[in-house]
Design a protein around this motif. Structure first.
Motif, PDB file in Angstrom:
ATOM      1  N   CYS A  44       2.702  14.549  84.558  1.00  0.00           N
ATOM      2  CA  CYS A  44       3.284  13.686  83.533  1.00  0.00           C
ATOM      3  C   CYS A  44       3.947  14.538  82.451  1.00  0.00           C
ATOM      4  CB  CYS A  44       2.214  12.800  82.906  1.00  0.00           C
ATOM      5  SG  CYS A  44       0.910  13.709  82.043  1.00  0.00           S
ATOM      6  N   TYR A  45       4.870  13.939  81.721  1.00  0.00           N
ATOM      7  CA  TYR A  45       5.469  14.639  80.599  1.00  0.00           C
ATOM      8  C   TYR A  45       4.456  14.735  79.458  1.00  0.00           C
ATOM      9  CZ  TYR A  45      10.015  14.130  82.865  1.00  0.00           C
ATOM     10  OH  TYR A  45      11.058  14.210  83.746  1.00  0.00           O
ATOM     11  N   VAL A  46       4.430  15.881  78.790  1.00  0.00           N
ATOM     12  CA  VAL A  46       3.522  16.102  77.675  1.00  0.00           C
ATOM     13  C   VAL A  46       4.329  16.521  76.457  1.00  0.00           C
ATOM     14  CG1 VAL A  46       1.594  17.454  76.763  1.00  0.00           C
ATOM     15  CG2 VAL A  46       1.599  16.752  79.176  1.00  0.00           C
ATOM     16  N   VAL A  47       4.168  15.775  75.368  1.00  0.00           N
ATOM     17  CA  VAL A  47       4.774  16.139  74.091  1.00  0.00           C
ATOM     18  C   VAL A  47       3.647  16.545  73.161  1.00  0.00           C
ATOM     19  CG1 VAL A  47       6.179  15.397  72.141  1.00  0.00           C
ATOM     20  CG2 VAL A  47       6.666  14.512  74.435  1.00  0.00           C
ATOM     21  N   MET A  48       3.654  17.794  72.721  1.00  0.00           N
ATOM     22  CA  MET A  48       2.585  18.328  71.874  1.00  0.00           C
ATOM     23  C   MET A  48       2.921  18.113  70.403  1.00  0.00           C
ATOM     24  SD  MET A  48      -0.322  20.108  72.466  1.00  0.00           S
ATOM     25  CE  MET A  48      -0.153  21.342  73.775  1.00  0.00           C
ATOM     26  N   LEU A  49       1.937  17.682  69.628  1.00  0.00           N
ATOM     27  CA  LEU A  49       2.075  17.521  68.186  1.00  0.00           C
ATOM     28  C   LEU A  49       1.239  18.580  67.483  1.00  0.00           C
ATOM     29  CD1 LEU A  49       1.516  13.647  67.872  1.00  0.00           C
ATOM     30  CD2 LEU A  49       3.680  14.856  68.276  1.00  0.00           C
ATOM     31  N   THR A  50       1.789  19.191  66.445  1.00  0.00           N
ATOM     32  CA  THR A  50       1.025  20.171  65.697  1.00  0.00           C
ATOM     33  C   THR A  50       1.259  20.008  64.206  1.00  0.00           C
ATOM     34  OG1 THR A  50       0.664  22.529  65.284  1.00  0.00           O
ATOM     35  CG2 THR A  50       2.853  21.889  66.024  1.00  0.00           C
ATOM     36  N   ALA A  51       0.192  20.189  63.429  1.00  0.00           N
ATOM     37  CA  ALA A  51       0.304  20.131  61.975  1.00  0.00           C
ATOM     38  C   ALA A  51       0.669  21.490  61.409  1.00  0.00           C
ATOM     39  CB  ALA A  51      -1.017  19.652  61.370  1.00  0.00           C
ATOM     40  N   ARG A  52       0.658  22.518  62.267  1.00  0.00           N
ATOM     41  CA  ARG A  52       0.955  23.879  61.827  1.00  0.00           C
ATOM     42  C   ARG A  52       2.320  24.285  62.354  1.00  0.00           C
ATOM     43  NH1 ARG A  52      -4.378  23.780  63.521  1.00  0.00           N
ATOM     44  NH2 ARG A  52      -3.951  24.780  65.492  1.00  0.00           N
ATOM     45  N   ALA A  53       3.172  24.684  61.463  1.00  0.00           N
ATOM     46  CA  ALA A  53       4.557  24.951  61.834  1.00  0.00           C
ATOM     47  C   ALA A  53       4.788  26.353  62.372  1.00  0.00           C
ATOM     48  CB  ALA A  53       5.473  24.719  60.624  1.00  0.00           C
ATOM     49  N   ASP A  54       3.782  27.211  62.303  1.00  0.00           N
ATOM     50  CA  ASP A  54       4.023  28.579  62.760  1.00  0.00           C
ATOM     51  C   ASP A  54       4.264  28.618  64.268  1.00  0.00           C
ATOM     52  OD1 ASP A  54       1.119  29.572  63.996  1.00  0.00           O
ATOM     53  OD2 ASP A  54       0.981  28.038  62.440  1.00  0.00           O
ATOM     54  N   GLU A  55       5.035  29.549  64.688  1.00  0.00           N
ATOM     55  CA  GLU A  55       5.517  29.600  66.055  1.00  0.00           C
ATOM     56  C   GLU A  55       4.412  29.825  67.072  1.00  0.00           C
ATOM     57  OE1 GLU A  55       8.251  32.771  66.827  1.00  0.00           O
ATOM     58  OE2 GLU A  55       9.284  31.645  68.379  1.00  0.00           O
ATOM     59  N   VAL A  56       3.336  30.495  66.672  1.00  0.00           N
ATOM     60  CA  VAL A  56       2.285  30.815  67.630  1.00  0.00           C
ATOM     61  C   VAL A  56       1.705  29.561  68.257  1.00  0.00           C
ATOM     62  CG1 VAL A  56      -0.018  31.827  67.920  1.00  0.00           C
ATOM     63  CG2 VAL A  56       1.705  32.997  66.538  1.00  0.00           C
ATOM     64  N   ASP A  57       1.382  28.568  67.438  1.00  0.00           N
ATOM     65  CA  ASP A  57       0.802  27.345  67.979  1.00  0.00           C
ATOM     66  C   ASP A  57       1.772  26.659  68.938  1.00  0.00           C
ATOM     67  OD1 ASP A  57      -1.673  27.472  66.773  1.00  0.00           O
ATOM     68  OD2 ASP A  57      -1.001  26.452  64.960  1.00  0.00           O
ATOM     69  N   THR A  58       3.039  26.641  68.570  1.00  0.00           N
ATOM     70  CA  THR A  58       4.041  26.022  69.429  1.00  0.00           C
ATOM     71  C   THR A  58       4.098  26.716  70.777  1.00  0.00           C
ATOM     72  OG1 THR A  58       5.383  25.341  67.539  1.00  0.00           O
ATOM     73  CG2 THR A  58       6.492  25.499  69.668  1.00  0.00           C
ATOM     74  N   LEU A  59       4.133  28.043  70.773  1.00  0.00           N
ATOM     75  CA  LEU A  59       4.235  28.785  72.023  1.00  0.00           C
ATOM     76  C   LEU A  59       2.982  28.622  72.867  1.00  0.00           C
ATOM     77  CD1 LEU A  59       5.944  32.103  70.858  1.00  0.00           C
ATOM     78  CD2 LEU A  59       6.981  30.006  71.702  1.00  0.00           C
ATOM     79  N   ILE A  60       1.811  28.600  72.229  1.00  0.00           N
ATOM     80  CA  ILE A  60       0.580  28.394  72.988  1.00  0.00           C
ATOM     81  C   ILE A  60       0.612  27.038  73.675  1.00  0.00           C
ATOM     82  CG2 ILE A  60      -1.906  27.975  72.777  1.00  0.00           C
ATOM     83  CD1 ILE A  60      -1.960  30.114  70.586  1.00  0.00           C
ATOM     84  N   GLY A  61       1.019  26.008  72.945  1.00  0.00           N
ATOM     85  CA  GLY A  61       1.061  24.674  73.532  1.00  0.00           C
ATOM     86  C   GLY A  61       2.005  24.601  74.713  1.00  0.00           C
ATOM     87  N   LEU A  62       3.171  25.195  74.575  1.00  0.00           N
ATOM     88  CA  LEU A  62       4.150  25.133  75.648  1.00  0.00           C
ATOM     89  C   LEU A  62       3.744  25.965  76.844  1.00  0.00           C
ATOM     90  CD1 LEU A  62       7.361  25.285  73.457  1.00  0.00           C
ATOM     91  CD2 LEU A  62       6.562  23.329  74.769  1.00  0.00           C
ATOM     92  N   SER A  63       3.009  27.041  76.629  1.00  0.00           N
ATOM     93  CA  SER A  63       2.670  27.936  77.730  1.00  0.00           C
ATOM     94  C   SER A  63       1.716  27.302  78.732  1.00  0.00           C
ATOM     95  CB  SER A  63       2.058  29.233  77.196  1.00  0.00           C
ATOM     96  OG  SER A  63       0.758  29.008  76.693  1.00  0.00           O
ATOM     97  N   VAL A  64       1.021  26.234  78.354  1.00  0.00           N
ATOM     98  CA  VAL A  64       0.123  25.573  79.294  1.00  0.00           C
ATOM     99  C   VAL A  64       0.773  24.354  79.925  1.00  0.00           C
ATOM    100  CG1 VAL A  64      -1.972  26.399  78.204  1.00  0.00           C
ATOM    101  CG2 VAL A  64      -0.986  24.244  77.456  1.00  0.00           C
ATOM    102  N   GLY A  65       2.055  24.152  79.704  1.00  0.00           N
ATOM    103  CA  GLY A  65       2.751  23.114  80.437  1.00  0.00           C
ATOM    104  C   GLY A  65       3.255  21.941  79.637  1.00  0.00           C
ATOM    105  N   ALA A  66       3.264  22.029  78.293  1.00  0.00           N
ATOM    106  CA  ALA A  66       3.875  20.957  77.508  1.00  0.00           C
ATOM    107  C   ALA A  66       5.386  20.991  77.699  1.00  0.00           C
ATOM    108  CB  ALA A  66       3.515  21.112  76.034  1.00  0.00           C
ATOM    109  N   ASP A  67       6.011  19.818  77.703  1.00  0.00           N
ATOM    110  CA  ASP A  67       7.454  19.731  77.921  1.00  0.00           C
ATOM    111  C   ASP A  67       8.248  19.788  76.624  1.00  0.00           C
ATOM    112  OD1 ASP A  67       7.627  19.027  80.934  1.00  0.00           O
ATOM    113  OD2 ASP A  67       6.100  17.685  80.164  1.00  0.00           O
ATOM    114  N   ASP A  68       7.642  19.375  75.535  1.00  0.00           N
ATOM    115  CA  ASP A  68       8.330  19.370  74.251  1.00  0.00           C
ATOM    116  C   ASP A  68       7.267  19.405  73.162  1.00  0.00           C
ATOM    117  OD1 ASP A  68      10.341  19.281  72.379  1.00  0.00           O
ATOM    118  OD2 ASP A  68      11.156  17.349  73.003  1.00  0.00           O
ATOM    119  N   TYR A  69       7.688  19.590  71.919  1.00  0.00           N
ATOM    120  CA  TYR A  69       6.754  19.632  70.811  1.00  0.00           C
ATOM    121  C   TYR A  69       7.413  19.059  69.568  1.00  0.00           C
ATOM    122  CZ  TYR A  69       9.386  23.475  68.794  1.00  0.00           C
ATOM    123  OH  TYR A  69      10.376  24.223  68.222  1.00  0.00           O
TER     124      TYR A  69
END
Length: 246
Positions: A91-116
């Motif tokens: 399924c498509y996964v859109v990750m939401l984060t309250a932290r704008a730093d790039e590390v959290d975004t990259l971690i989320g995407l690296s496990v298969g999220a499609d967008d954030y």
């Protein structure tokens, strides 16, 4: 719109008339309800859960088309939830984060999220992005070949299967679409924006380095080395192109 209770997990309800199901995983109850209401306006049957452990169980039961997944969850965080969901669902996964730093975004995407998306965000923008994901065409081969080979790598464009040395390679929808875009035109060098347009859609708005994250994840699954890539090659200052497999 429904929350998941013990009885809800016992049986799977029939699909709504639209055929679309969304799972919203967000521990802020009011925000989860707001997202769910916007999705329902767009024709989804929305199921809401508020912690990571129940999210994995709900994903198995609901069989959603899209999961809106908060990164910061009780019990299991969004990264682990996404990793577990990816073991049984594309399924498509859109990750939401309250932290704008790039590390959290990259971690989320690296496990298969499609967008954030980073909080705060517009629920309308979120549903627009989900709509764009669902409108992405399932690629057909060009011009008429169904299977492409690059050394030990074989790509079945119609069946959406990939093999490396005869063993299947489990790719997410986004990873497959990215690989297919490169493989269909192996002599072309794609800029990030061109790949965004082909894979995410021309209406997608966000950080184009999203492409780099998915390329990195794709390379790991293909056992590709950045310095001497066989399958996904970097053309410095321009973008990416398909390798020969040699």
């Amino acid at each position: 719109m429904s929350g998941m209770g013990p009885s809800d997990l016992a049986s799977r309800a029939p699909r709504p008339p639209s055929g679309l199901r969304a799972l919203v995983v967000e521990d802020e109850v009011k925000l989860a309800g707001l997202i769910g209401s916007y999705l329902e306006r767009d024709g989804f049957e929305a199921t809401l859960v508020h912690d990571g452990l129940r999210a994995v169980a709900a994903a198995r039961d609901v069989d959603p088309d899209v999961v809106v997944l908060d990164l910061g969850l009780p019990d299991l965080d969004g990264v682990e939830v996404c990793r577990r969901i990816r073991t049984f669902s594309d399924c498509y996964v859109v990750m939401l984060t309250a932290r704008a730093d790039e590390v959290d975004t990259l971690i989320g995407l690296s496990v298969g999220a499609d967008d954030y998306m980073t909080k705060p965000f517009s629920p309308r923008e979120l549903t627009a992005r989900i709509g764009a994901l669902l409108r992405r065409p399932r690629r057909s081969p060009e011009p008429s070949e169904e299977t492409l080979s690059f050394g030990a790598l074989t790509i079945d464009l119609q069946g959406r299967d990939v093999w490396l040395d005869g063993a299947p390679v489990p790719l997410t929808r986004t990873e497959f679409d990215l690989l297919a875009a490169l493989a269909e035109r192996p002599r072309m060098v794609f800029a990030r924006r061109q790949l965004i347009d082909r894979v995410w859609g021309e209406s997608w708005v966000g950080d184009e380095h999203l492409v780099d994250v998915h390329v990195g994840h794709l390379r790991r699954k293909l056992g590709d080395d950045v310095a001497s890539a066989r399958y996904v090659r970097t053309v410095r200052g321009v973008g990416y192109r398909m390798g020969t497999g040699e």
